[in-house]
Design a protein around this motif. Structure first.
Motif, PDB file in Angstrom:
ATOM      1  N   PHE A  77     113.545  99.622  26.544  1.00  0.00           N
ATOM      2  CA  PHE A  77     114.193  98.420  27.066  1.00  0.00           C
ATOM      3  C   PHE A  77     113.116  97.490  27.611  1.00  0.00           C
ATOM      4  CE2 PHE A  77     114.192 101.479  30.569  1.00  0.00           C
ATOM      5  CZ  PHE A  77     113.720 100.738  31.650  1.00  0.00           C
ATOM      6  N   GLN A  78     113.472  96.241  27.820  1.00  0.00           N
ATOM      7  CA  GLN A  78     112.524  95.219  28.253  1.00  0.00           C
ATOM      8  C   GLN A  78     113.022  94.573  29.537  1.00  0.00           C
ATOM      9  OE1 GLN A  78     110.779  92.560  25.187  1.00  0.00           O
ATOM     10  NE2 GLN A  78     111.563  90.885  26.441  1.00  0.00           N
ATOM     11  N   VAL A  79     112.112  94.353  30.479  1.00  0.00           N
ATOM     12  CA  VAL A  79     112.456  93.799  31.789  1.00  0.00           C
ATOM     13  C   VAL A  79     111.587  92.569  32.053  1.00  0.00           C
ATOM     14  CG1 VAL A  79     112.756  94.330  34.244  1.00  0.00           C
ATOM     15  CG2 VAL A  79     112.829  96.176  32.563  1.00  0.00           C
ATOM     16  N   SER A  80     112.215  91.491  32.485  1.00  0.00           N
ATOM     17  CA  SER A  80     111.476  90.306  32.944  1.00  0.00           C
ATOM     18  C   SER A  80     111.497  90.313  34.469  1.00  0.00           C
ATOM     19  CB  SER A  80     112.120  89.030  32.411  1.00  0.00           C
ATOM     20  OG  SER A  80     112.035  88.984  31.003  1.00  0.00           O
ATOM     21  N   VAL A  81     110.300  90.446  35.078  1.00  0.00           N
ATOM     22  CA  VAL A  81     110.190  90.653  36.523  1.00  0.00           C
ATOM     23  C   VAL A  81     109.638  89.397  37.184  1.00  0.00           C
ATOM     24  CG1 VAL A  81     109.238  92.144  38.329  1.00  0.00           C
ATOM     25  CG2 VAL A  81     109.767  93.098  36.068  1.00  0.00           C
ATOM     26  N   GLY A  82     110.218  89.051  38.317  1.00  0.00           N
ATOM     27  CA  GLY A  82     109.730  87.922  39.100  1.00  0.00           C
ATOM     28  C   GLY A  82     109.160  88.370  40.433  1.00  0.00           C
ATOM     29  N   ALA A  83     108.329  87.525  41.029  1.00  0.00           N
ATOM     30  CA  ALA A  83     107.690  87.787  42.325  1.00  0.00           C
ATOM     31  C   ALA A  83     106.848  89.050  42.286  1.00  0.00           C
ATOM     32  CB  ALA A  83     108.752  87.893  43.436  1.00  0.00           C
ATOM     33  N   ALA A  84     106.222  89.285  41.144  1.00  0.00           N
ATOM     34  CA  ALA A  84     105.435  90.506  40.991  1.00  0.00           C
ATOM     35  C   ALA A  84     103.938  90.257  41.035  1.00  0.00           C
ATOM     36  CB  ALA A  84     105.794  91.189  39.665  1.00  0.00           C
ATOM     37  N   GLY A  85     103.509  89.023  40.917  1.00  0.00           N
ATOM     38  CA  GLY A  85     102.091  88.732  40.796  1.00  0.00           C
ATOM     39  C   GLY A  85     101.767  88.279  39.393  1.00  0.00           C
ATOM     40  N   THR A  86     100.604  87.682  39.237  1.00  0.00           N
ATOM     41  CA  THR A  86     100.233  87.105  37.934  1.00  0.00           C
ATOM     42  C   THR A  86      98.963  87.685  37.346  1.00  0.00           C
ATOM     43  OG1 THR A  86      99.088  85.315  39.107  1.00  0.00           O
ATOM     44  CG2 THR A  86     101.381  84.914  38.448  1.00  0.00           C
ATOM     45  N   THR A  87      98.289  88.575  38.081  1.00  0.00           N
ATOM     46  CA  THR A  87      97.071  89.203  37.560  1.00  0.00           C
ATOM     47  C   THR A  87      97.164  90.711  37.781  1.00  0.00           C
ATOM     48  OG1 THR A  87      95.807  89.144  39.631  1.00  0.00           O
ATOM     49  CG2 THR A  87      95.770  87.152  38.262  1.00  0.00           C
ATOM     50  N   ASN A  88      96.261  91.442  37.111  1.00  0.00           N
ATOM     51  CA  ASN A  88      96.262  92.891  37.292  1.00  0.00           C
ATOM     52  C   ASN A  88      95.740  93.309  38.659  1.00  0.00           C
ATOM     53  OD1 ASN A  88      93.569  92.306  36.960  1.00  0.00           O
ATOM     54  ND2 ASN A  88      93.352  93.400  34.995  1.00  0.00           N
ATOM     55  N   LYS A  89      95.345  92.331  39.475  1.00  0.00           N
ATOM     56  CA  LYS A  89      94.948  92.626  40.850  1.00  0.00           C
ATOM     57  C   LYS A  89      96.130  92.495  41.818  1.00  0.00           C
ATOM     58  CE  LYS A  89      90.595  93.127  39.707  1.00  0.00           C
ATOM     59  NZ  LYS A  89      89.940  94.470  39.741  1.00  0.00           N
ATOM     60  N   THR A  90      97.112  91.679  41.424  1.00  0.00           N
ATOM     61  CA  THR A  90      98.238  91.428  42.332  1.00  0.00           C
ATOM     62  C   THR A  90      99.497  92.200  41.946  1.00  0.00           C
ATOM     63  OG1 THR A  90      98.837  89.469  41.019  1.00  0.00           O
ATOM     64  CG2 THR A  90      97.410  89.140  42.938  1.00  0.00           C
ATOM     65  N   VAL A  91      99.597  92.607  40.685  1.00  0.00           N
ATOM     66  CA  VAL A  91     100.756  93.409  40.261  1.00  0.00           C
ATOM     67  C   VAL A  91     100.614  94.825  40.809  1.00  0.00           C
ATOM     68  CG1 VAL A  91     101.963  94.404  38.289  1.00  0.00           C
ATOM     69  CG2 VAL A  91     101.162  92.045  38.187  1.00  0.00           C
ATOM     70  N   ARG A  92     101.686  95.364  41.361  1.00  0.00           N
ATOM     71  CA  ARG A  92     101.682  96.713  41.917  1.00  0.00           C
ATOM     72  C   ARG A  92     102.625  97.611  41.118  1.00  0.00           C
ATOM     73  NH1 ARG A  92      97.837  94.947  43.700  1.00  0.00           N
ATOM     74  NH2 ARG A  92      97.225  94.568  45.874  1.00  0.00           N
ATOM     75  N   VAL A  93     102.217  98.856  40.944  1.00  0.00           N
ATOM     76  CA  VAL A  93     103.060  99.801  40.190  1.00  0.00           C
ATOM     77  C   VAL A  93     104.250 100.209  41.049  1.00  0.00           C
ATOM     78  CG1 VAL A  93     101.125 100.662  38.835  1.00  0.00           C
ATOM     79  CG2 VAL A  93     101.728 101.805  40.972  1.00  0.00           C
ATOM     80  N   PRO A  94     105.406 100.505  40.441  1.00  0.00           N
ATOM     81  CA  PRO A  94     106.573 100.949  41.212  1.00  0.00           C
ATOM     82  C   PRO A  94     106.371 102.366  41.744  1.00  0.00           C
ATOM     83  CG  PRO A  94     107.030 101.042  38.872  1.00  0.00           C
ATOM     84  CD  PRO A  94     105.699 100.382  39.003  1.00  0.00           C
ATOM     85  N   LYS A  95     107.222 102.737  42.684  1.00  0.00           N
ATOM     86  CA  LYS A  95     107.123 104.045  43.328  1.00  0.00           C
ATOM     87  C   LYS A  95     108.437 104.806  43.183  1.00  0.00           C
ATOM     88  CE  LYS A  95     104.049 102.077  46.878  1.00  0.00           C
ATOM     89  NZ  LYS A  95     103.872 101.838  48.333  1.00  0.00           N
ATOM     90  N   ASN A  96     108.391 106.079  43.543  1.00  0.00           N
ATOM     91  CA  ASN A  96     109.594 106.922  43.623  1.00  0.00           C
ATOM     92  C   ASN A  96     110.424 106.864  42.341  1.00  0.00           C
ATOM     93  OD1 ASN A  96     108.826 107.396  46.323  1.00  0.00           O
ATOM     94  ND2 ASN A  96     110.030 105.639  47.034  1.00  0.00           N
ATOM     95  N   ILE A  97     109.785 107.143  41.226  1.00  0.00           N
ATOM     96  CA  ILE A  97     110.492 107.105  39.940  1.00  0.00           C
ATOM     97  C   ILE A  97     111.409 108.317  39.840  1.00  0.00           C
ATOM     98  CG2 ILE A  97     110.222 107.224  37.446  1.00  0.00           C
ATOM     99  CD1 ILE A  97     107.438 105.773  39.489  1.00  0.00           C
ATOM    100  N   THR A  98     112.651 108.089  39.420  1.00  0.00           N
ATOM    101  CA  THR A  98     113.621 109.168  39.235  1.00  0.00           C
ATOM    102  C   THR A  98     114.216 109.081  37.836  1.00  0.00           C
ATOM    103  OG1 THR A  98     115.421 107.825  40.150  1.00  0.00           O
ATOM    104  CG2 THR A  98     114.205 109.252  41.684  1.00  0.00           C
ATOM    105  N   LEU A  99     114.500 110.233  37.261  1.00  0.00           N
ATOM    106  CA  LEU A  99     115.137 110.305  35.941  1.00  0.00           C
ATOM    107  C   LEU A  99     116.248 111.336  35.996  1.00  0.00           C
ATOM    108  CD1 LEU A  99     115.288 109.637  32.891  1.00  0.00           C
ATOM    109  CD2 LEU A  99     113.621 111.480  32.518  1.00  0.00           C
ATOM    110  N   LYS A 100     117.444 110.906  35.676  1.00  0.00           N
ATOM    111  CA  LYS A 100     118.591 111.812  35.545  1.00  0.00           C
ATOM    112  C   LYS A 100     119.033 111.812  34.094  1.00  0.00           C
ATOM    113  CE  LYS A 100     120.291 111.275  40.263  1.00  0.00           C
ATOM    114  NZ  LYS A 100     121.458 110.924  41.115  1.00  0.00           N
ATOM    115  N   ALA A 101     119.339 113.006  33.575  1.00  0.00           N
ATOM    116  CA  ALA A 101     119.586 113.093  32.144  1.00  0.00           C
ATOM    117  C   ALA A 101     120.693 114.074  31.771  1.00  0.00           C
ATOM    118  CB  ALA A 101     118.270 113.477  31.438  1.00  0.00           C
TER     119      ALA A 101
END
Length: 393
Positions: free
Chosen positions: A94-118
């Motif tokens: 799937f594809q996500v368009s994210v806002g307020a995330a930053g514009t460079t690889n210095k300002t973009v932060r990875v998400p946390k607490n990833i969960t997967l239910k299956a």
């Protein structure tokens, strides 16, 4: 999402993916999936984001979604095949368009607490790790562009986290012995919760108004409801040694569903037996050899034929699938003695099934007389001793 597991798939109602944003990101739009909640987007005027939650939960779109909302490998209702059954179907995107995330690889932060239910628990996901940016090839294959950032998340499965009790058991029988070895008692729990950790919730097949018990009017209940049995397992696999030929022997395998609220789509089964290196023919099942160790071909993966028996219906007259396997005998190893003809281990949908104890396996008739002979020996010895005493007198 790639499912690299050989014999564990994600079945309906499908996967659910969640995470926590590192900053104040929002999701403006999505393709191929959607969040379950929009959250509080009241501070936005005009264009409203798709989701403003700090911890969004994402689900796949259903088949039949309009094409302008789709991307490749999406819209399967969250169902992902196992790698061995269908590698092409073992991917979901799937594809996500994210806002307020930053514009460079210095300002973009990875998400946390990833969960997967299956669709339930069982998976544990590690932290997001930044890796080499993904490269994209142009349509004419003359230009390559790369992503701003790419990160990988690895999730692992544990049967013990998924459920407290086993989900399947194995029963055995043979043509050379009238004994039918049932699944071990309370293999997946006991009725009324009298022992073990099973919930004990079950229903008898002759219960009046059974349909209303399974699906209460006005309610959608997905909690397991199994048929009352001594083993209380949702799934039973029965292995029957059927026939013996001069150069071959035949086995019948039956998988029975005792769960009134679960249909198993894209089911699979893994069986370990030393004679799989000489499997000659399999009827009405698909087959693939699994070689966990080099040079050792004793493990097979079996699953249903598409549009024929790849769908295991809920408990009832249609709640079973079956097939027969024809093996060629290897004179150096083949025997019916000491339970050799029965499987060493069976998995259903990736979960380990409870086997009967080895001393309960059906034995050859000549083996079953051995304990009787051992009981007669002391009597014969006593008789000879008495005869010797009378002769001496």
């Amino acid at each position: 999402m790639y499912n690299f597991q050989q014999y564990r798939h994600i079945q309906s109602p499908g996967w659910t993916l969640g995470w926590t944003w590192a900053k104040k990101e929002v999701i403006w739009s999505m393709m191929g999936a959607q969040t379950t909640e929009q959250g509080d987007c009241s501070k936005f005027k005009g264009n409203v984001p798709h989701c403003c939650k700090k911890n969004p939960t994402v689900v796949d779109l259903l088949p039949g979604t309009p094409y302008n909302q789709q991307i490749a490998n999406c819209c399967k209702g969250g169902v992902i095949s196992s790698w061995a059954q269908d590698p092409a179907g073992a991917v979901s995107s799937f594809q996500v368009s994210v806002g307020a995330a930053g514009t460079t690889n210095k300002t973009v932060r990875v998400p946390k607490n990833i969960t997967l239910k299956a669709p339930g628990p069982g998976y544990t996901c590690g932290p997001a790790k930044i890796v080499r940016p993904t490269a994209f090839m142009s349509a004419d294959k003359r230009r390559v562009t790369q992503a701003l950032m790419t990160w990988n998340i690895t999730c692992t499965y544990s049967q013990f986290l998924a459920q407290k009790t086993p989900t399947c058991c194995v029963s055995l029988s043979s043509f050379y012995n009238d004994t039918i070895v049932s699944c071990p008692t309370c293999a997946c729990g006991c009725q009324n919760g009298t022992a073990g950790t099973g919930s004990g919730t079950c229903v008898h097949p002759d219960t009046p108004h059974l349909a209303s018990v399974i699906s209460p009017p006005g309610k959608s209940d997905n909690t397991p409801l199994v048929q009352c049995t001594s083993h209380m397992c949702p799934i039973r696999v029965h292995w029957h040694v059927k026939l013996n030929y001069k150069e071959y022997w035949r086995v019948k395998v039956t998988v029975t569903n005792f769960n009134y609220r679960m249909n198993y789509s894209l089911w699979n089964m893994v069986v370990q037996h030393p004679n799989f290196d000489n499997l000659t023919k399999i009827f009405s099942f698909q087959y693939k050899s699994l070689t966990p160790y080099e040079g050792l071909n004793d493990t097979a993966m079996l699953w249903g034929v598409k549009f024929y028996n790849d769908f295991l219906s809920q408990a009832g007259p249609l709640g079973n699938v079956q097939s027969e396997l024809l093996f060629r005998k290897d004179e150096s190893t083949f025997t019916f003695d000491k339970g050799w003809a029965f499987p060493r281990r069976i998995y259903f949908n990736g979960d380990n099934c409870v086997m009967p104890p080895p001393d309960a396996y059906p034995w050859l008739p000549n083996d079953s007389s051995r304990p009787v002979i051992s009981l007669l020996l002391p009597v014969m010895t006593l008789f000879l001793s008495m005869a010797f005493l009378f002769a001496h007198v």
